[in-house]
Structure formats: structure tokens, C-alpha cells
Enzyme design. Structure first.
Site, PDB file in Angstrom:
ATOM      1  N   THR A 171     -46.063 -14.684 -30.143  1.00 17.89           N
ATOM      2  CA  THR A 171     -45.741 -14.574 -28.720  1.00 17.89           C
ATOM      3  C   THR A 171     -45.011 -13.253 -28.484  1.00 17.89           C
ATOM      4  OG1 THR A 171     -45.609 -16.958 -28.351  1.00 17.89           O
ATOM      5  CG2 THR A 171     -44.380 -15.572 -26.837  1.00 17.89           C
ATOM      6  N   SER A 176     -48.644 -21.061 -35.151  1.00 23.32           N
ATOM      7  CA  SER A 176     -49.827 -21.903 -35.374  1.00 23.32           C
ATOM      8  C   SER A 176     -50.019 -22.059 -36.875  1.00 23.32           C
ATOM      9  CB  SER A 176     -51.077 -21.293 -34.723  1.00 23.32           C
ATOM     10  OG  SER A 176     -51.438 -20.069 -35.346  1.00 23.32           O
ATOM     11  N   ASP A 203     -49.159 -15.338 -37.449  1.00 26.09           N
ATOM     12  CA  ASP A 203     -48.643 -16.144 -36.345  1.00 26.09           C
ATOM     13  C   ASP A 203     -47.821 -17.317 -36.856  1.00 26.09           C
ATOM     14  OD1 ASP A 203     -48.263 -17.392 -33.906  1.00 26.09           O
ATOM     15  OD2 ASP A 203     -50.291 -18.200 -33.793  1.00 26.09           O
ATOM     16  N   ASN A 238     -53.441 -22.612 -38.537  1.00 25.55           N
ATOM     17  CA  ASN A 238     -54.794 -22.434 -39.086  1.00 25.55           C
ATOM     18  C   ASN A 238     -55.106 -20.977 -39.378  1.00 25.55           C
ATOM     19  OD1 ASN A 238     -54.953 -25.018 -37.277  1.00 25.55           O
ATOM     20  ND2 ASN A 238     -56.692 -25.158 -38.674  1.00 25.55           N
ATOM     21  N   ASP A 282     -41.568 -17.556 -32.963  1.00 26.54           N
ATOM     22  CA  ASP A 282     -43.022 -17.374 -32.877  1.00 26.54           C
ATOM     23  C   ASP A 282     -43.411 -15.896 -32.857  1.00 26.54           C
ATOM     24  OD1 ASP A 282     -45.719 -17.543 -32.427  1.00 26.54           O
ATOM     25  OD2 ASP A 282     -45.572 -18.528 -30.478  1.00 26.54           O
ATOM     26  N   TYR A 341     -55.060 -21.824 -27.785  1.00 29.36           N
ATOM     27  CA  TYR A 341     -53.848 -21.027 -27.907  1.00 29.36           C
ATOM     28  C   TYR A 341     -53.247 -20.844 -26.510  1.00 29.36           C
ATOM     29  CZ  TYR A 341     -55.176 -19.960 -32.710  1.00 29.36           C
ATOM     30  OH  TYR A 341     -55.505 -20.061 -34.041  1.00 29.36           O
ATOM     31  N   TRP A 367     -58.372 -18.585 -39.268  1.00 27.86           N
ATOM     32  CA  TRP A 367     -59.756 -18.462 -38.831  1.00 27.86           C
ATOM     33  C   TRP A 367     -60.097 -16.990 -38.611  1.00 27.86           C
ATOM     34  CZ3 TRP A 367     -61.070 -15.990 -34.331  1.00 27.86           C
ATOM     35  CH2 TRP A 367     -60.061 -15.826 -33.370  1.00 27.86           C
TER      36      TRP A 367
END
Length: 382
Positions: A273, A89, A86, A91, A270, A129, A93
Site C-alpha cells: 500500500t 497478501s 507485498d 499468494n 503493508d 486486491y 502469482w
């Protein structure tokens, strides 16, 4: 017992092991040598060292042209996860054993107790998100992305994923590739650790997104794949080192300038998306130019028989025109043809109209993200 000797077969007899010569076909090396071609020796273990040359090409999955994700591993011994890559963003996780919501229970969970390299970090986080949100805690561990091994990478471990958004997700987590300035908890993104640990030939990564639900999507780190685009890469500077945000100087319908970005527009590039997202104030005019109608569910649809007659939409970026033909922005599901454009109600930080170049745009254009020069490159996808 396993015997893997090139010209011998092992036979076990009652009185012990004897080695019997075995006639075999010539090796490729021998056959070439007879033709006067000498092949240099290469260490066969090189294939296990994906970061030997500071670059990696990863095949990633395409789920219905809506989600692009692939496998990484975390921990020692490695635990494998499918993550959404992505650029919107920052991070990293994954689902973890600390979480027991429905969304977590339908996915693979990381177990830090089974990793000898995991180090807990007494810090929690919340990540919202566009669709879905989660709570979690941070830890450090070894992460392998396409054969590039990053040590002491901060990893978010989910503790609660409320709602239904992640229940049906094809992935077990998200790997963010934007700038560290938008990272929750100040976590160092994967790309920044690759750079800090000198794991890349060049501080770039690039996406080729396949279309029509077909596989063959590629994420490259440390270089570009020249086979995945045509012509040259056109570069444009990042206007805000948060997301991969760039400036847009013009928007055209069938080659005619609309003037909608004459005072400047912004766009966030992005991969996370699915749609092309347009400024809400322009949505009505765009749909009118396409001739789309809203159905009972609020989606914009067109007559499938008229798709080839629809206009080409084009963006002007740093003096270069990037067209989107109707085949790019119309989604055909059975007998229904919907428009792959949705509105956003957020202005950019400087107040200019904001677009999001999601997968609808990125399937048409190979995209390159350059952290050394803070620029984005686009080339026509192969």
C-alpha cells in the site's frame, strides 16, 4: 577456443597450440603475502550459492515512491519476473501464457511448457486486491528469490486480469509475504516454504524502502542489515496472524495525544500500500489538524510553502513513539503538495479503528517481520 590460465597466454599456430609464459602484475594474494598477510582460500563458486548462509539481501526497485518490486525467477531453466513484494497478501502469482487480456500482454508471461520442473495443479483461484483482481490456476515449480532456491513452490498463473489496474503496473506479478491463513486456495506462501525447507538462518525478513524516488531499497531474508537502520529495533506483537497486524495505543499531533486510539486501534503493516491509510471516521479530524483542503479531484492538498510548518503525526506502539514528520506524509508533485493519507472504511476484525501502515510510514522506519515470535520490529531508517 578460450584460455583462462593465470600465467599463460594461448597462441594458435599452424602446427598446433603452444603455451608462452606471459609476464603479468602480481595478484592481490601475492602482494599481500609479501606484506606478511596470508589470505585464506575461498571457493569462487560460493558466490553462486545465495542460500549457503541462510540469508539474502536483495536490491529492489522503487517506482516513484509508490511501488517496490524486484526480480525473481521461476522454473528450469529459470524465467525471470519482476514482482511486487507485498506484506499485505499471501499468494505468489505471475502473468502467464494462459492470459491474453491487455494487462497480461503488456508484461512478461510465464510459460510452464518451457520448464522441466513445472507440475500442474488442477485448482483455480480468484484474487481481489485493493486495486485490481485476477483469475488463475495453480502449479508447482522451483522459485529463486535472491539466491534462495525453493523447490515445489505453489505458483499462481494468471488466466484473466480484467480492467486496467495491472496494465500500467511495473511488475509481472505479486509475491505475498503475509500469513498462510489468508492465502487464496490454501497455497503455501513463499516464506512458509523457506521455513519448512530450512533455507533461512532465522525465520525473519526485513524491508528498507528508499525515498524521493531514489533506488537503494533492500529486502532481506533470514537476517537484518545493520547498515540500514539507526538505534535499536523496537518489537511489538502481532495481534492477528492473518496480515501483519499490530496494536496501536496512541495517536499524537505535534506531541499532543488526541485520544483517538485511547480504546485501542489496530494497524496492518503493508508494503503493498503506497499511502498511510487512516480510519475513515478520523480522516476529517486529521486533515483539519494538518490544515489540508480537498481539491476538485477529492485529493487533500496543502500549500507547498507551508510544509515545514505542518504538524508531526506520531503513533504510540508498545510504549514507543514513532513520529512522522510532514516531509514523510506530504507528496510534492511539481507545484502541488498532496497529503499521503487516504481513508479506509473497513474496521479491524475486533472492531477497533484500523490503520494501514503503507510505504509513507515504512520509508521512515526499517521494518522487520519475525515469524518465529510473531512480532514486527521498527527502527529508524538510515
Amino acid at each position: 577456443m578460450k584460455c583462462l590460465v593465470a600465467v599463460l597466454v594461448c597462441v594458435v599456430l599452424a602446427e598446433g597450440m603452444v603455451k608462452i609464459p606471459l609476464r603479468k602484475h602480481k595478484s592481490m594474494r601475492e602482494a599481500l603475502r609479501e606484506k606478511g598477510i596470508e589470505v585464506p582460500y575461498q571457493d569462487p563458486a560460493l558466490k553462486y550459492q545465495g542460500n549457503e548462509y541462510g540469508s539474502a539481501n536483495m536490491y529492489i526497485n522503487n517506482y516513484a515512491d509508490t511501488t517496490y518490486y524486484g526480480a525473481i525467477s521461476i522454473g528450469t531453466p529459470p524465467q525471470s519476473f519482476e514482482v511486487l513484494f507485498d506484506t499485505g497478501s499471501a499468494n505468489l502469482w505471475v502473468d502467464s501464457i494462459y492470459c491474453n487480456t491487455q494487462a497480461c500482454n503488456t508484461h512478461t508471461k510465464f510459460n510452464p511448457q518451457q520448464s522441466s520442473t513445472f507440475v500442474a495443479k488442477d485448482q483455480s483461484f480468484y484474487l481481489p486486491y485493493g486495486a485490481g483482481s485476477l483469475y488463475g490456476v495453480f502449479g508447482y515449480d522451483t522459485v529463486n528469490v535472491g539466491g534462495i532456491v525453493i523447490t515445489n513452490q505453489e505458483v499462481g498463473l494468471s488466466t484473466n486480469e480484467p480492467g486496467q489496474n495491472f496494465v500500467v503496473a511495473q511488475f509481472d506479478g505479486i509475491l505475498g509475504l503475509s500469513y498462510p491463513s489468508i492465502s487464496a486456495g490454501g497455497e503455501t506462501p513463499v516464506m512458509d516454504n523457506m521455513m519448512a525447507q530450512n533455507l533461512l538462518n532465522a525465520n525473519i525478513f526485513a524491508f528498507y524502502l528508499s525515498r524521493g524516488g531514489q533506488q537503494g531499497s533492500v529486502l532481506s531474508f533470514g537476517g537484518v542489515d545493520n547498515n540500514l537502520y539507526q538505534g535499536q529495533i523496537y518489537w511489538t506483537p502481532v495481534t492477528s496472524e492473518t496480515y501483519w497486524q499490530i496494536g496501536v495505543q496512541g495517536f499524537q499531533v505535534n506531541g499532543q495525544e488526541t485520544g483517538w486510539c485511547s480504546q485501542g486501534c489496530q494497524a496492518i503493516v503493508d508494503t503493498g500500500t503506497s499511502m498511510l491509510t487512516a480510519p475513515s471516521q478520523l480522516m476529517g479530524s486529521i486533515m483539519q489538524s494538518i490544515g489540508a483542503q480537498q481539491n476538485q479531484y477529492g485529493a487533500y492538498v496543502v500549500d507547498c510553502g507551508q510544509v515545514n510548518n505542518l504538524p508531526t503525526l506520531s503513533f504510540v506502539i508498545s510504549g514507543v513513539t514513532f513520529p512522522l514528520p510532514p516531509s514523510a506524509y506530504i507528496m510534492q508533485n511539481g507545484y502541488q503538495c498532496s497529503v499521503g493519507i487516504s481513508p479506509t472504511y473497513l474496521p479491524s476484525r475486533d472492531g477497533e479503528p484500523l490503520w494501514i501502515f503503507g510505504d509513507v510510514f515504512l520509508r521512515e522506519y526499517y521494518s522487520v517481520y519475525d515469524r518465529s515470535y510473531n512480532r514486527v520490529g521498527f527502527a529508524t531508517a538510515a
